[in-house]
Design an enzyme around this catalytic site. Structure first.
Site, mmCIF file in Angstrom:
data_model
loop_
_atom_site.group_PDB
_atom_site.id
_atom_site.type_symbol
_atom_site.label_atom_id
_atom_site.label_comp_id
_atom_site.label_asym_id
_atom_site.label_seq_id
_atom_site.Cartn_x
_atom_site.Cartn_y
_atom_site.Cartn_z
ATOM 1 N N ILE A 702 2.551 -5.242 1.020
ATOM 2 C CA ILE A 702 3.464 -6.191 1.674
ATOM 3 C C ILE A 702 3.254 -6.221 3.178
ATOM 4 O O ILE A 702 3.925 -6.972 3.885
ATOM 5 C CB ILE A 702 4.940 -5.847 1.366
ATOM 6 C CG1 ILE A 702 5.260 -4.407 1.781
ATOM 7 C CG2 ILE A 702 5.252 -6.076 -0.098
ATOM 8 C CD1 ILE A 702 6.732 -4.049 1.605
ATOM 9 N N LYS A 704 0.275 -4.909 6.587
ATOM 10 C CA LYS A 704 -0.761 -4.078 7.179
ATOM 11 C C LYS A 704 -0.580 -4.101 8.681
ATOM 12 O O LYS A 704 -0.231 -5.124 9.262
ATOM 13 C CB LYS A 704 -2.163 -4.594 6.826
ATOM 14 C CG LYS A 704 -2.548 -4.479 5.364
ATOM 15 C CD LYS A 704 -3.967 -4.972 5.138
ATOM 16 C CE LYS A 704 -4.373 -4.856 3.672
ATOM 17 N NZ LYS A 704 -5.761 -5.337 3.451
ATOM 18 N N GLY A 706 -0.990 -1.360 12.582
ATOM 19 C CA GLY A 706 -1.552 -0.184 13.222
ATOM 20 C C GLY A 706 -1.080 1.115 12.607
ATOM 21 O O GLY A 706 -1.781 2.124 12.664
ATOM 22 N N ILE A 709 -0.946 0.889 5.924
ATOM 23 C CA ILE A 709 -0.710 -0.137 4.905
ATOM 24 C C ILE A 709 0.641 0.136 4.251
ATOM 25 O O ILE A 709 0.968 1.284 3.935
ATOM 26 C CB ILE A 709 -1.826 -0.117 3.849
ATOM 27 C CG1 ILE A 709 -3.189 -0.347 4.521
ATOM 28 C CG2 ILE A 709 -1.587 -1.168 2.777
ATOM 29 C CD1 ILE A 709 -4.363 -0.175 3.590
ATOM 30 N N VAL A 710 1.425 -0.917 4.029
ATOM 31 C CA VAL A 710 2.753 -0.773 3.433
ATOM 32 C C VAL A 710 2.752 -1.411 2.047
ATOM 33 O O VAL A 710 2.304 -2.551 1.879
ATOM 34 C CB VAL A 710 3.838 -1.420 4.312
ATOM 35 C CG1 VAL A 710 5.219 -1.173 3.705
ATOM 36 C CG2 VAL A 710 3.776 -0.878 5.730
ATOM 37 N N LYS A 724 4.566 3.689 3.058
ATOM 38 C CA LYS A 724 3.654 3.474 4.181
ATOM 39 C C LYS A 724 2.544 4.515 4.124
ATOM 40 O O LYS A 724 2.790 5.709 4.233
ATOM 41 C CB LYS A 724 4.389 3.566 5.517
ATOM 42 C CG LYS A 724 3.486 3.271 6.718
ATOM 43 C CD LYS A 724 4.244 3.384 8.026
ATOM 44 C CE LYS A 724 5.254 2.285 8.169
ATOM 45 N NZ LYS A 724 4.628 0.966 8.335
ATOM 46 N N ASP A 821 6.431 2.073 20.060
ATOM 47 C CA ASP A 821 5.852 0.828 19.538
ATOM 48 C C ASP A 821 6.955 -0.151 19.146
ATOM 49 O O ASP A 821 6.984 -0.669 18.028
ATOM 50 C CB ASP A 821 4.948 1.135 18.348
ATOM 51 C CG ASP A 821 4.022 -0.038 17.998
ATOM 52 O OD1 ASP A 821 3.893 -0.947 18.834
ATOM 53 O OD2 ASP A 821 3.447 -0.032 16.903
#
Length: 987
Positions: A702, A704, A706, A709-710, A724, A821
């Site tokens: 669902i 992508k 830094g 990947i989720v 994640k 972030d």
């Protein structure tokens, strides 16, 4: 007989005293145990105050950690700072009536102060700083503490007016009320303190005029009134009579007018801070009488004139900060003779002429900054004579000549910024070997020669040599710069190929080698440098194809290879590069058809212009331009049919083999799954590690970015979780504290923080488990198809909720957590569109931890990074505040922070540029010029109010930005006009 009676009487008195002492002693123990239960709260660690336990001994409580007793076994001191504690102060605190010292600082205690504190009449020292106490400060409770000497309530959430009752405490010497939300004016009665030596009221919401009557505090040695207070008027001239003052800080509090010459009477003053105000006029020459002065900061005002020659008498001066004023003239030669001068910052003024050649000869200079003036002549040779110099900042002047060789031997240097001058010659090779230097900026000069073959600056993060006359090959030794993040070699005369080693640097984010004479292919190592956000290789003579695997660069925002000789088809995989906002492949030799769909929808035809054999969906003829098509025609129909049969047979055989292998591997995987993965839960979870790992499938992705990947994972019990998969954060022996830090993050609980449920790990991979957010990210709502449905009221609500989440990380976690972030894609929305801050504390884990243990330099995402990061390579709370300000601008404007305003312009720069272009500038006119056109029916005053908060957050100077606590306070309590709907705007 008489002696017997006396003996009996004494024995009776002793037993009475012993009984009283015993009762008091056990009462103190009982009070301490109740104190422990209340102060710990639900979130404290089990071992907090672990030795506070009942023991059948009169003196047992006197051995509790942080507890001190007198000879009668009564508790006289409690110090439980830095535990941390998460509860509150209970009424039982009043039973410890012999207490002389109560220190509960650096915890997370909440609630109001109990009225039972008034019973502590023996108290001399009360420190409740760095907690979350709230409500009006109860001055009447403190009033009975007639022996009180120290009162410290710094960094809490107290509101209302300053407590006037405190002036009756005749023995009070130290009063620290800063870092709260006190409002109103400073009471005139504060001039009536009898013994006060220390008074700090900074970082509140105070207003009105500074009372001149404070000058009656003849015993005062330390006075701090500034930082985010907003007073009217100027500095009271009467302050010149406070002869005992040693420290005076009136910075950042909206003062106007001139600096009173009467301050010269403060001959004992060693620190004078008046920076970040609206002071005008010249610097009074009379201040030279302050012969004890060590630190003088007049920066960020509107002062004019020259540096007074009489300042040669300030022989104790170690800090001279005059930057961001309108000062002119030359720097007097006596400045180089000041024997103790360590910091000289004169940047952003109108100084001119040649710098004194004796600068640095005193042997103590550490920080030297004269950026943005009109200085000419040579760089003083002795700046680093002491071997202590840390910064040379001379950008935007008219310096000429070479960099002195002595600078190349200055091993203490951390920053060299000399861009935009007329410097020439060969750069001393030693500069590229300095062990501590983090920034070298030499752009826009006339340097020539080749870069040295040996380069080894292990701390260097930014290397900018743009627009010079450097020649020769780019040295492969750049690979030694393991901390390098920005490499700018553009507009020079470099030749040869780009060394592939450059892209092996683990932290590299920006590369600009455009405008040279480079040849050869683009190194294939480019696709491994996953930290890259911007790459510009344009205006060279590069050839070959774009390397396969370019989609691995998931954070890449800018990719420019225009004006080269690159050939082959445009890579299809670019469609998956969701972060890519600027693509320029123009003026090359690309062939075929430009792919469509995905990220290609973002780019215009200009991105592909100047490629004769490349066409877009609008310009392609019916026949394909791919060479393969012509080959098919030459083969004829029979050959083509035979080829298809062979291909189909091979494909079917391969598919059957793959199915068999896949079934076997899946069975084997299920058998070994429980053995290779471990689930660590931070709350009760009704699923297992293998349930999580089973969800790591392509169709479950669902997102992508830094951080990795989720995946969306549906557990057997019906629960949905977000999984994640972190990039570059293994959990083996060399995890560099990963487990400890993640477990700390797992204990964080706040309504507006995305909850970390646990993590699953093996030797190679870490999977973080979060509560699933069905409505995705704020970025998707603002910049996707849903943006038009996000009304103003919802945007404002999301801003408040996200601010509360960040505020919790900064002010209520111990130690504080810097997000690193903050961006709209890291603010997720649940089923009710309530905001949750995500990915906090993860930035330090995004790179290979084996490459460097210094993770603090990872700054965030392009467009959200605070400007001071370019100078310091460090982030702090104010860096997060800047990023949050960008998010607020996104909410108002509805546009991404970069990529929509032209090359090199971000959303903050665009807003400032728009302000300058307005014929009649005003907040209303500016907001109407930039507001999201999809919004309608919004209250203009509310938008203006949030816009002004956003602009406070994105101020260029970090100290000038509010804290997140102040942001929450402002957003949560808008003025009455900002909440009215009488001024609705319909577009």
């Amino acid at each position: 007989m008489r002696s017997c009676v006396c003996y009996t009487l004494l024995l009776f008195i002793f037993f009475i005293w012993l009984r009283v002492a015993t009762c008091s002693s056990f009462t103190d123990m009982e009070s301490l145990l109740k104190l422990k239960d209340s102060m710990k709260g639900d979130k404290a660690k089990d071992d907090a105050l672990h030795d506070w336990k009942f023991f059948p001994s009169l003196s047992a409580h006197c051995f509790f950690s942080g507890v001190k007793c007198d000879r009668e076994l009564r508790v006289v001191a409690i110090n439980v700072s830095f535990v941390p504690l998460f509860g509150h102060l209970p009424p039982e605190i009043g039973q410890l009536d012999k207490l002389e010292n109560l220190t509960v600082s650096q915890n997370n205690l909440t609630g109001v102060l109990p009225k039972e504190l008034a019973a502590l009449t023996s108290l001399k020292h009360l420190n409740i700083s760095h907690n979350v106490f709230s409500g009006h400060f109860p001055g009447q409770i403190i009033l009975p503490m007639t022996k009180l000497e120290v009162l410290d309530v710094y960094d809490n959430n107290f509101t209302g007016p300053l407590p006037v009752e405190l002036v009756k405490l005749e023995k009070l010497k130290y009063l620290k009320l800063d870092g709260n939300y006190f409002s109103g004016s400073i009471p005139e009665s504060y001039s009536e303190f009898k013994s006060l030596e220390f008074l700090s009221l900074s970082t509140n919401s105070l207003s009105g005029k500074i009372p001149k009557s404070l000058s009656k505090l003849k015993t005062l040695r330390y006075l701090k009134l500034g930082y985010n207070n907003a007073y009217e008027g100027g500095i009271p001239p009467e302050f010149g009579s406070m002869k005992s003052l040693r420290y005076l800080d009136l910075s950042s509090c909206n003062l106007s007018g001139e600096i009173p010459p009467s301050l010269a009477n403060l001959t004992n003053l060693d620190t004078l801070f008046l920076q970040i105000n609206n002071l005008t006029g010249t610097i009074p020459s009379e201040l030279s009488a302050m012969v004890s002065l060590m630190s003088l900061d007049l920066s960020i005002n509107d002062l004019t004139g020259e540096i007074p020659m009489s300042f040669s008498q300030l022989r104790n001066l170690t800090l001279m900060n005059f930057f961001q004023n309108n000062l002119r003239g030359s720097v007097p030669s006596f400045v180089g003779e000041l024997p103790n001068l360590e910091t000289l910052q004169l940047w952003d003024n109108n100084f001119s002429f040649v710098l004194p050649p004796n600068l640095g000869q005193n042997g103590k200079l550490k920080f030297f900054d004269v950026i943005k003036n009109h200085f000419t002549g040579l760089i003083p040779r002795d700046l680093c004579k002491s071997g202590r110099l840390q910064t040379i900042m001379i950008t935007d002047n008219f310096f000429r000549g070479p960099i002195p060789n002595e600078i190349g031997n200055c091993k203490s240097l951390t920053k060299i910024r000399a861009s935009n001058n007329y410097l020439n010659g060969v750069v001393p090779s030693g500069i590229f070997k300095l062990p501590s230097v983090t920034i070298i900026e030499l752009a826009n000069n006339r340097f020539n020669g080749e870069l040295p073959p040996e380069i080894s600056g292990e701390s260097l993060g930014i290397l900018t040599l743009s627009n010079n006359l450097f020649s020769g090959k780019i040295p492969p030794a750049l690979k030694n710069l393991r901390a390098l993040q920005t490499l700018s070699l553009d507009a020079n005369e470099f030749v040869g190929e780009i060394p592939g080693e450059v892209f092996d640097l683990p932290m590299l984010t920006v590369v600009n080698i455009s405008g040279n004479n480079l040849t050869g292919p683009i190194p294939t190592t480019l696709t491994r440098c996953v930290s890259l956000t911007a790459v510009d290789l344009s205006r060279n003579m590069l050839e070959g194809k774009i390397p396969k695997g370019i989609k691995n660069l998931t954070d890449l925002s800018i990719f420019n290879v225009s004006i080269n000789q690159i050939s082959g088809p445009v890579p299809e995989e670019i469609r998956f590069m969701l972060s890519l906002t600027t693509l320029d492949l123009s003026n090359n030799n690309f062939i075929g058809k430009v792919p469509t769909g995905g990220q290609f929808a973002v780019f215009s035809e200009k991105s592909f212009a100047g490629n004769p054999n490349l066409c877009t969906s609008h310009s392609c003829p019916n026949s394909s331009l791919y060479p393969d098509d012509a080959l098919k025609k030459r083969r004829g129909p029979w050959s083509l049919k035979s080829t298809r049969v062979i291909v189909i047979v091979i494909a079917l055989g391969t598919a059957a083999l793959l199915v068999a292998v896949t079934v076997y591997m899946m069975r084997r995987r299920k058998m070994n799954l429980a053995k290779t993965w471990k689930l660590t839960a931070f709350q009760r979870l009704n699923f297992k590690a293998e349930d999580v790992v089973e969800c790591l499938k392509e169709e479950n992705i669902i997102g992508k970015g830094g951080a990795g990947i989720v995946y969306r994972g549906s557990m057997p019990n019906g629960t949905d979780v977000a999984i994640k998969r972190l990039v570059g954060a293994g959990s083996g022996r060399n995890d560099y504290g990963f487990k400890a830090e993640i477990e700390t993050l797992g204990k964080i609980r706040h309504r507006n923080i995305m909850r970390l449920l646990g993590y699953v790990s093996n030797k190679e991979t870490n999977l973080l488990l979060y509560e699933y957010m069905p409505n995705g990210s704020l970025g998707e709502w603002l910049h996707g198809a849903k943006g038009g449905h996000l009304k103003w009221e919802m945007r404002y609500k999301i801003a408040v909720e996200a601010a509360k989440g960040l505020c919790y990380l900064h002010h209520d976690c111990s130690p504080l957590i810097i997000h690193r972030d903050v961006k709209s894609n890291n603010i997720l929305l649940d089923g009710d569109l309530e905001a949750h801050v995500a990915d906090f504390g993860l930035a330090k884990f995004l790179y290979d931890p084996g490459a460097s243990q210094s993770m603090s330099s990872i700054a965030g995402s392009y467009g959200y990074i605070a400007p001071e990061y370019a100078y310091t390579l460090k982030v702090d709370e104010k860096s997060d505040v800047y990023s949050f300000g960008v998010v607020l601008l996104e909410l108002i404007i509805g546009r991404k922070p970069v990529g929509e305003f032209g090359d090199g312009v971000d959303i903050v720069g665009w807003v400032n540029k728009t302000r300058l272009e307005l014929a009649q500038p005003s907040d209303a006119a500016l907001v109407l010029a930039v507001v999201d056109p999809r919004l309608s029916g919004y209250p203009l005053t509310s938008v203006i109010y949030m816009f002004n908060i956003a602009m406070m957050c994105v101020k260029e100077m970090g100290p000038a930005r509010p804290t997140m606590r102040e942001v929450v306070h402002m957003l949560s309590e808008p003025p009455h006009s900002a909440t009215h709907t009488h001024n609705l705007i319909n577009l």
